[in-house]
Scaffold this active site. Structure first.
Site, mmCIF file in Angstrom:
data_model
loop_
_atom_site.group_PDB
_atom_site.id
_atom_site.type_symbol
_atom_site.label_atom_id
_atom_site.label_comp_id
_atom_site.label_asym_id
_atom_site.label_seq_id
_atom_site.Cartn_x
_atom_site.Cartn_y
_atom_site.Cartn_z
ATOM 1 N N LYS A 123 -13.278 -5.322 -16.921
ATOM 2 C CA LYS A 123 -12.578 -4.266 -17.677
ATOM 3 C C LYS A 123 -12.247 -4.718 -19.088
ATOM 4 C CE LYS A 123 -9.040 -3.778 -14.882
ATOM 5 N NZ LYS A 123 -9.366 -4.585 -13.700
ATOM 6 N N ARG B 98 -2.594 2.544 -12.484
ATOM 7 C CA ARG B 98 -3.045 1.870 -11.270
ATOM 8 C C ARG B 98 -2.460 2.487 -10.010
ATOM 9 N NH1 ARG B 98 -4.369 -3.206 -13.923
ATOM 10 N NH2 ARG B 98 -4.731 -4.933 -12.645
ATOM 11 N N ARG C 136 -13.739 -17.612 -13.010
ATOM 12 C CA ARG C 136 -12.887 -17.459 -14.194
ATOM 13 C C ARG C 136 -11.651 -18.345 -14.081
ATOM 14 N NH1 ARG C 136 -10.439 -11.589 -15.683
ATOM 15 N NH2 ARG C 136 -8.751 -12.155 -14.284
ATOM 16 N N ARG D 106 -5.141 -18.533 -15.630
ATOM 17 C CA ARG D 106 -4.336 -17.457 -15.041
ATOM 18 C C ARG D 106 -3.913 -17.843 -13.634
ATOM 19 N NH1 ARG D 106 -6.378 -11.378 -16.236
ATOM 20 N NH2 ARG D 106 -5.258 -11.113 -14.265
ATOM 21 N N ARG E 251 -4.796 -8.891 -4.745
ATOM 22 C CA ARG E 251 -5.057 -7.952 -5.856
ATOM 23 C C ARG E 251 -6.075 -6.911 -5.423
ATOM 24 N NH1 ARG E 251 -6.579 -12.238 -10.231
ATOM 25 N NH2 ARG E 251 -6.979 -10.506 -11.651
#
Ligand code: AMP
Length: 183
Positions: free
Chosen positions: A14, A89, A128, A134, A145
């Site tokens: 995104k 969301r 990632r 993160r 998630r």
């Protein structure tokens, strides 16, 4: 005037695509995730309230998110539109966004859903996580998630499907091809 929503499961890309669209149409990218991470970094009250939920891979409360977005879209750089990245969301966020749009005498042009199979999302995020720093890019949190996405965000896609502004894009193509099919 371009008002676009970009959604997709975590790891769909995104952020990358929102940046392309932002440049292409010269509209600001409004990423609630980026704004929340900035708030945590600053140590603001919002950051303190959001931190634990984000680290667990849950969704931050609708109230906090709506306040954040409401303030952001009132800024002058949003007069010609914006791209919402990772918002709304939940069904409630989508419903309230409709009201905000009406109040601003504007409406949404489209919702783009970046589709990526679940195991591809997990693989991408684990990868990632090696460099992103993160705290939510680890397997347990990633699974949560995805669960949140399936339970709370899929109904949002249906909401916009019913409104007739839903567009689906295959997110497993190359970054360039995904970008081409979006713009
Ligand atoms: P993202 O950067 O879009 O992957 O978002 C990272 C995290 O921020 C999510 O896992 C949620 O905890 C939180 N978050 C971002 N946007 C929203 C939203 N619109 N509603 C609720 N929580 C959000």
């Amino acid at each position: 005037m371009m008002r676009i929503i970009l959604l997709g499961p975590p790891g769909a890309g995104k952020g990358t695509q929102a940046q392309f669209i932002s440049k292409e149409y010269d509209i600001p990218q409004i990423s609630t995730g980026d704004m929340l991470r900035a708030a945590i970094k600053e140590g603001s009250e919002l950051g303190k309230q959001a931190k634990d939920v984000m680290n667990a891979g849950g969704l931050v409360s609708d109230d906090l998110i709506i306040n954040l977005v409401q303030e952001r879209i009132a800024k002058p750089d949003c007069v010609n539109g914006c791209i919402f990245d990772g918002f709304p969301r939940t069904y409630i966020q989508a419903y309230i966004l409709e009201g905000l749009m009406l109040k601003l005498n504007t409406s949404l042009n489209c919702l783009i859903s970046l589709n990526v199979p679940e195991e591809e999302s997990v693989a991408r995020l684990l990868n990632r996580g090696k460099t992103s720093g993160r705290s939510d890019d680890n397997e347990k949190v990633i699974r949560n998630r995805l669960k949140e996405y399936n339970e709370k965000t899929l109904p949002v896609l249906q909401f916009y499907r019913d409104k007739g502004i839903y567009v689906e894009v295959n997110g497993i193509d190359t970054i360039e091809n995904v970008n081409l099919s979006i713009t």
